[in-house]
Design an enzyme around this catalytic site. Structure first.
Site, short mmCIF file in Angstrom:
data_model
loop_
_atom_site.label_atom_id
_atom_site.label_comp_id
_atom_site.label_asym_id
_atom_site.label_seq_id
_atom_site.Cartn_x
_atom_site.Cartn_y
_atom_site.Cartn_z
CB CYS A 34 32.05 40.64 47.94
SG CYS A 34 33.57 41.27 48.66
N1 COA Z 1 51.28 51.22 43.88
C1 COA Z 1 51.97 51.41 42.73
N2 COA Z 1 52.02 50.48 41.76
C2 COA Z 1 51.38 49.31 41.98
C3 COA Z 1 50.66 49.06 43.16
C4 COA Z 1 50.62 50.08 44.13
N3 COA Z 1 49.96 49.93 45.28
N4 COA Z 1 50.13 47.81 43.09
C5 COA Z 1 50.50 47.29 41.89
N5 COA Z 1 51.27 48.20 41.23
C6 COA Z 1 51.90 48.06 39.91
C7 COA Z 1 52.23 46.61 39.58
O1 COA Z 1 53.49 46.25 40.10
C8 COA Z 1 52.22 46.65 38.06
O2 COA Z 1 53.43 47.17 37.61
P1 COA Z 1 54.10 46.67 36.21
O3 COA Z 1 53.12 47.06 35.16
O4 COA Z 1 55.38 47.42 36.18
O5 COA Z 1 54.23 45.19 36.36
C9 COA Z 1 51.13 47.68 37.71
O6 COA Z 1 50.97 48.49 38.90
C10 COA Z 1 49.80 47.04 37.38
O7 COA Z 1 49.48 46.08 38.40
P2 COA Z 1 48.19 45.18 38.33
O8 COA Z 1 48.10 44.31 39.53
O9 COA Z 1 48.16 44.49 37.00
O10 COA Z 1 47.09 46.34 38.41
P3 COA Z 1 45.63 46.36 37.87
O11 COA Z 1 45.49 47.45 36.91
O12 COA Z 1 45.15 45.00 37.48
O13 COA Z 1 44.81 46.80 39.18
C11 COA Z 1 43.45 45.82 40.90
C12 COA Z 1 44.87 46.03 40.35
C13 COA Z 1 43.51 44.90 42.08
C14 COA Z 1 42.92 47.18 41.35
C15 COA Z 1 42.55 45.24 39.76
O14 COA Z 1 43.17 44.10 39.20
C16 COA Z 1 41.16 44.87 40.23
O15 COA Z 1 40.40 45.70 40.65
N6 COA Z 1 40.76 43.62 40.11
C17 COA Z 1 39.47 43.17 40.58
C18 COA Z 1 39.54 43.09 42.05
C19 COA Z 1 38.21 42.79 42.73
O16 COA Z 1 37.24 43.36 42.44
N7 COA Z 1 38.25 41.89 43.65
C20 COA Z 1 37.10 41.58 44.39
C21 COA Z 1 37.41 41.75 45.82
S1 COA Z 1 35.94 41.57 46.70
#
Ligand code: COA
Length: 374
Positions: A157
């Site tokens: 990225c």
């Molecule tokens: N729909 C509904 N629920 C979902 C889901 C979806 N698509 N995906 C995950 N969940 C749930 C999980 O199961 C979890 O449930 P629980 O609390 O019952 O265990 C909850 O939502 C939180 O999941 P989590 O993975 O901890 O979410 P988060 O708040 O960390 O958000 C991201 C996920 C990926 C959006 C976030 O971690 C992020 O942006 N990280 C940085 C990513 C990034 O910038 N990467 C660079 C790529 S270039």
């Protein structure tokens, strides 16, 4: 002698198909129903875990993404396929990345009032190249009639800022006069649309930037004052796709190994302080304070991550003027995010205003460029 280097034009190619969260979630949840139904017995006796639904509400809250554009919608939304249809082409036809790149480059050259013949180098820099070789850059160079050299590079990225830094270095040292950096991101090719944690994150797009010696510039643009690059190895964002796959792959079940995967929580926790430190060090090295910068065009990863980084830097929640967000419409467009934000949100800046373009992503990698409106 050191040359003054300017960004005189940017271009944006947006693919024709939008996918809303609603459409994406509907397709995903149909897949979940089918899977759970097919594996009913194994799920009821505990051999397999039931898949869980995705939700529009979660996606909006966790990422700020409402929509994304893709090169093919039908294949992605078909619950039996969940990957784009991209027609293989003959070797003598322009590739898809080449087509996207040419459209973005034409727009950037128009802004800069340049012709391809005035360009003496092209760098194609993005997360995934359509093929190993010949370089995408040479193909685009050939189609557009650009002289000099072309090469491909990939810093995930951060590909765009790292390529801008390379172009800047070549021009500042008088090795080149005008370089085009182009970033054709077909992210839908690396997304596992069956993975609930990441199926919503990415969108396809292409950005292009014209960087040149200020003495030859026909439009005012932005002077590049400095660039700074940082990397630190991490497995938290990974894609195992590579030229050894055909030797390694044993069965269909291995395919997710060759898609984007991440440990999003860890990425969030580890990358935020790294970006904060990187930006502060970059500004400090130039004798600048955070509020000397009129606009921050950050990599568009996730609304919460972007806001937290800016809050740590500025000490308050950023306004859209201070740090524009384009995630709502375009999603995470890999290396293009910061450039899309710059392309769409720079016209109101006044001569002398300073800005900072910053990307971050897999590697980990962080790149920043400080620019001044001329
Ligand atoms: N729909 C509904 N629920 C979902 C889901 C979806 N698509 N995906 C995950 N969940 C749930 C999980 O199961 C979890 O449930 P629980 O609390 O019952 O265990 C909850 O939502 C939180 O999941 P989590 O993975 O901890 O979410 P988060 O708040 O960390 O958000 C991201 C996920 C990926 C959006 C976030 O971690 C992020 O942006 N990280 C940085 C990513 C990034 O910038 N990467 C660079 C790529 S270039």
């Amino acid at each position: 002698m050191i040359a003054e280097v300017v960004i005189t034009g940017t271009g944006l190619y947006v693919p024709p198909y939008g996918i809303s969260n609603d459409e994406l979630v509907q397709s995903f949840n149909t897949y979940v129903d089918t899977y759970n139904n097919e594996h009913k017995l194994a799920i009821s006796n505990g051999e397999k875990a039931a898949l869980e639904y995705s939700s529009v509400n979660f996606i909006e809250k966790a990422s700020g993404i409402l929509n994304r554009y893709v090169v093919d919608k039908k294949g992605i939304l078909d619950p039996k396929r969940m990957r784009p249809y991209i027609q293989a082409r003959c070797d003598d036809e322009p590739s898809l990345q080449c087509e996207m790149a040419c459209q973005a480059i034409h727009q950037a050259l128009d802004y800069a009032q340049k012709t391809p013949q005035e360009v003496d180098g092209i760098i194609v820099s993005c997360v995934n190249m359509q093929r190993a070789y010949p370089g995408m850059a040479m193909e685009i160079q050939n189609v557009l009639g650009i002289q000099g050299f072309g090469y491909d590079m990939n810093v995930a990225c951060s590909s765009t800022t790292f390529a801008l830094a390379n172009a800047y270095a070549a021009i500042v040292a008088n090795q080149n006069k005008c370089i085009v950096v182009v970033n054709p991101e077909i992210t839908s090719g690396h997304v596992n649309f069956r993975d609930r944690d990441s199926h919503f994150i990415f969108g396809d797009i292409c950005t292009a930037t014209v960087i040149e010696n200020a003495q030859l510039a026909k439009s005012s643009g932005f002077e590049i004052l400095s660039s700074k690059l940082t990397t630190r190895f991490s497995n938290n964002i990974r894609n195992n796709s590579g030229f050894l796959n055909h030797a390694e792959i044993e069965d269909e079940k291995s395919i997710p190994r060759f898609c984007f995967t991440q440990n999003g929580r860890k990425v969030f926790k580890e990358v935020v302080p790294m970006v904060e430190e990187h930006i502060l060090m970059h500004l400090q090295s130039l004798g600048l304070k955070c509020d000397d910068i009129s606009r921050y065009w950050l990599h568009q990863a996730n609304i919460n991550m972007n806001e937290l980084i800016m809050k740590k830097i500025l000490g308050h929640n950023p306004t859209p003027q201070e740090a524009p967000i384009i995630l709502q419409e375009y999603a995470n467009t890999a290396s293009c995010g910061s450039l899309v934000a710059f392309h769409l949100h720079h016209q109101d800046l006044k001569p002398g205003n300073l800005g900072l373009i910053c990307s971050f992503g897999a590697g980990y990698s962080i790149g920043s460029i400080v620019i001044k409106k001329r």
